[in-house]
Design a protein around this motif. Structure first.
Motif, PDB file in Angstrom:
ATOM      1  N   GLN A  94       2.868  19.394  -3.218  1.00 45.36           N
ATOM      2  CA  GLN A  94       1.414  19.372  -3.381  1.00 45.36           C
ATOM      3  C   GLN A  94       0.918  17.971  -3.720  1.00 45.36           C
ATOM      4  OE1 GLN A  94      -1.078  21.112  -6.721  1.00 45.36           O
ATOM      5  NE2 GLN A  94      -1.353  22.722  -5.182  1.00 45.36           N
ATOM      6  N   THR A  95       1.668  17.235  -4.532  1.00 47.57           N
ATOM      7  CA  THR A  95       1.298  15.856  -4.855  1.00 47.57           C
ATOM      8  C   THR A  95       1.194  15.022  -3.587  1.00 47.57           C
ATOM      9  OG1 THR A  95       2.316  15.953  -7.050  1.00 47.57           O
ATOM     10  CG2 THR A  95       2.018  13.776  -6.088  1.00 47.57           C
ATOM     11  N   LEU A  98      -1.853  16.189  -1.405  1.00 47.88           N
ATOM     12  CA  LEU A  98      -3.126  15.742  -1.966  1.00 47.88           C
ATOM     13  C   LEU A  98      -3.358  14.266  -1.690  1.00 47.88           C
ATOM     14  CD1 LEU A  98      -3.034  17.620  -5.381  1.00 47.88           C
ATOM     15  CD2 LEU A  98      -4.775  17.923  -3.613  1.00 47.88           C
ATOM     16  N   SER A 279      -4.073  12.275  -6.293  1.00 49.36           N
ATOM     17  CA  SER A 279      -2.955  13.200  -6.046  1.00 49.36           C
ATOM     18  C   SER A 279      -2.559  13.982  -7.297  1.00 49.36           C
ATOM     19  CB  SER A 279      -1.738  12.428  -5.517  1.00 49.36           C
ATOM     20  OG  SER A 279      -1.301  11.465  -6.460  1.00 49.36           O
ATOM     21  N   TRP A 280      -3.570  14.441  -8.048  1.00 51.96           N
ATOM     22  CA  TRP A 280      -3.292  15.180  -9.274  1.00 51.96           C
ATOM     23  C   TRP A 280      -3.070  16.653  -8.937  1.00 51.96           C
ATOM     24  CZ3 TRP A 280      -1.932  12.892 -13.585  1.00 51.96           C
ATOM     25  CH2 TRP A 280      -1.754  13.682 -14.736  1.00 51.96           C
ATOM     26  N   ALA A 281      -1.803  17.051  -8.859  1.00 52.34           N
ATOM     27  CA  ALA A 281      -1.457  18.421  -8.468  1.00 52.34           C
ATOM     28  C   ALA A 281      -1.788  19.410  -9.584  1.00 52.34           C
ATOM     29  CB  ALA A 281       0.025  18.507  -8.116  1.00 52.34           C
ATOM     30  N   SER A 282      -1.836  20.697  -9.243  1.00 57.76           N
ATOM     31  CA  SER A 282      -2.085  21.743 -10.229  1.00 57.76           C
ATOM     32  C   SER A 282      -0.922  21.814 -11.215  1.00 57.76           C
ATOM     33  CB  SER A 282      -2.231  23.100  -9.538  1.00 57.76           C
ATOM     34  OG  SER A 282      -0.979  23.493  -8.974  1.00 57.76           O
ATOM     35  N   ALA A 285       2.035  23.636  -9.703  1.00 64.15           N
ATOM     36  CA  ALA A 285       2.786  22.844  -8.731  1.00 64.15           C
ATOM     37  C   ALA A 285       3.645  21.803  -9.444  1.00 64.15           C
ATOM     38  CB  ALA A 285       1.827  22.170  -7.752  1.00 64.15           C
ATOM     39  N   GLN A 286       3.085  21.171 -10.476  1.00 63.48           N
ATOM     40  CA  GLN A 286       3.868  20.203 -11.244  1.00 63.48           C
ATOM     41  C   GLN A 286       5.009  20.888 -11.978  1.00 63.48           C
ATOM     42  OE1 GLN A 286       1.643  16.848 -13.201  1.00 63.48           O
ATOM     43  NE2 GLN A 286      -0.135  18.115 -12.711  1.00 63.48           N
TER      44      GLN A 286
END
Length: 313
Positions: A94-95, A98, A279-282, A285-286
Motif C-alpha cells: 500500500q505504501t 500510494l 505515501s502514508w499507508a493505513s 497496512a503498516q
C-alpha cells in the motif's frame, strides 16, 4: 516469546496500533512502550517514529527497530541511537501504491498546468490555459530507483509517459532505461521534462538538487520532490522558478517541516505544497508489513528495507 512494543506516535496512539495488529496478527503479543511496567527484552521489536533520546538509549538490547516512515534520518541523527540494532524502514504494497498514485497526480498536474486553474478559481477568473501535450509526449525521469522508485516508474510508464531512471549504481528495471552513476547524470537530466526525486537522504544527496542541476533540465521543466526536503536547495529552486528555468514544482517534503508561515514557497504561484502525505499507508497496512518484517527476521531472513550503514539508507 516475540513481542512488539509500540512507541510510534505517542501514548495516545498505542490503542489504535494494538487494534490494527490484533486485526492482522492476533497471535502477536504487543505492549506499550509507555507502560511503566515494561522492561525491554532481547526478543522484543520496537515500532517507532521519532522517539526521544532517552527512549532510544533504552532500545540497545532489542531484537530490531521498525520505523513507521520510509525515512530514518530522525533516528540516525540522534547520538543515542543504538547502531548495533537492526533498523528497518516502512514499506509494503500500500505504501508503494500510494506513492505511485501521488506522483502520477503530481506529474499530471504539472503537465496540465493545474496550479494555474487553482489560482484562477481562487480569484474567480475564467481564463482558458490550453495545454496540448499528452503523457505519451512527456518524458519523466525518476531519481532514485530503489523499492519505491522502481514501482513509481512502472506506474508512470503504464499511464503512458516516457520514463527513465537514475541511480547511483547499475541495476536493470524492466521496461525502464536506467542511467547509473554521476557521469550519466547530465544525459539523464537533458532528456527529462518532469523530474521526480525519490532519492534517499545521504551525505552525497543532500543539497544535490541545486541551481546547477536544475539548469541541466530542459527550460520550463517540472519538479516533483517526494524524497527528502534536504535534497533541494530551496533558494535555488525559487530562483529557477522565478527566472523561468523551471516551470513548476510539487513538493511533499521541505526543510523545515512545516515551513515558516512567511516562507516564499507557501505563496509561490508555480508551487504546489502538500504536508508530507504522499505515501502514508493505513495502520492495518503498516501493521501487516511490520508482521512480515518480524517473521523474516525471526527466520534469519534479510528484510528488503533493512538499513545499511555503508549505503546510508
Amino acid at each position: 516469546m516475540v513481542r512488539l512494543v509500540i512507541s510510534s506516535d505517542g501514548p495516545a496512539a498505542v490503542g489504535g496500533w494494538r487494534a490494527a495488529f490484533r486485526a492482522v496478527a492476533p497471535h502477536l503479543q504487543t505492549c506499550s512502550w509507555y507502560d511503566p511496567a515494561y522492561r525491554p527484552g532481547p526478543d522484543d521489536y520496537a515500532l517507532v517514529w521519532h522517539p526521544s533520546s532517552a527512549d532510544l538509549a533504552r532500545m540497545g538490547g532489542l531484537r530490531g527497530i521498525i520505523c513507521t516512515g520510509a525515512g530514518v534520518n530522525q533516528l540516525l541523527g540522534d547520538p543515542a541511537f543504538p547502531h548495533h540494532v537492526p533498523l528497518v524502514r516502512m514499506g509494503g504494497a500500500q505504501t508503494a501504491a500510494l506513492m505511485a498514485d501521488y506522483v502520477l497526480w503530481a506529474v499530471l498536474g504539472l503537465l496540465r498546468d493545474a496550479r494555474t486553474w487553482a489560482i484562477q478559481q481562487d480569484a474567480r477568473i475564467w481564463r482558458e490555459n490550453h495545454v496540448s501535450r499528452t503523457s505519451a509526449e512527456t518524458r519523466v525521469g525518476v531519481m532514485g530507483m530503489g523499492h519505491l522508485g522502481a514501482h513509481v516508474a512502472g506506474h508512470l510508464r503504464h499511464a503512458g509517459f516516457m520514463v527513465s531512471g537514475w541511480r547511483r549504481s547499475t541495476q536493470d528495471v524492466p521496461g525502464i532505461r536506467v542511467f547509473a552513476g554521476r557521469e550519466a547524470l547530465p544525459e539523464f537530466l537533458a532528456n527529462v521534462d518532469i523530474l521526480v526525486n525519490l532519492l534517499p537522504s545521504t551525505p552525497q544527496t543532500r543539497g544535490m538538487i541545486d541551481h546547477a542541476l536544475l539548469a541541466r533540465l530542459p527550460r520550463g521543466a517540472g519538479l516533483v520532490n517526494v524524497g527528502r526536503g534536504d535534497h533541494v536547495v530551496q533558494d535555488d529552486l525559487l530562483r529557477a522558478l522565478d527566472d523561468g528555468m523551471l516551470g513548476g514544482a510539487v513538493l511533499d517534503v521541505t526543510t523545515p517541516e512545516p515551513l515558516p508561515p512567511d516562507h516564499p514557497l507557501w505563496r509561490h504561484e508555480r508551487v504546489t505544497l502538500t504536508p508530507h502525505v504522499a505515501s502514508w499507508a493505513s495502520q492495518e497496512a503498516q501493521a501487516r508489513y511490520v508482521v512480515e518484517v518480524i517473521d523474516q527476521m525471526e527466520h534469519n531472513e534479510r528484510p528488503a528495507l533493512l538499513y545499511e550503514p555503508a549505503r546510508g539508507y
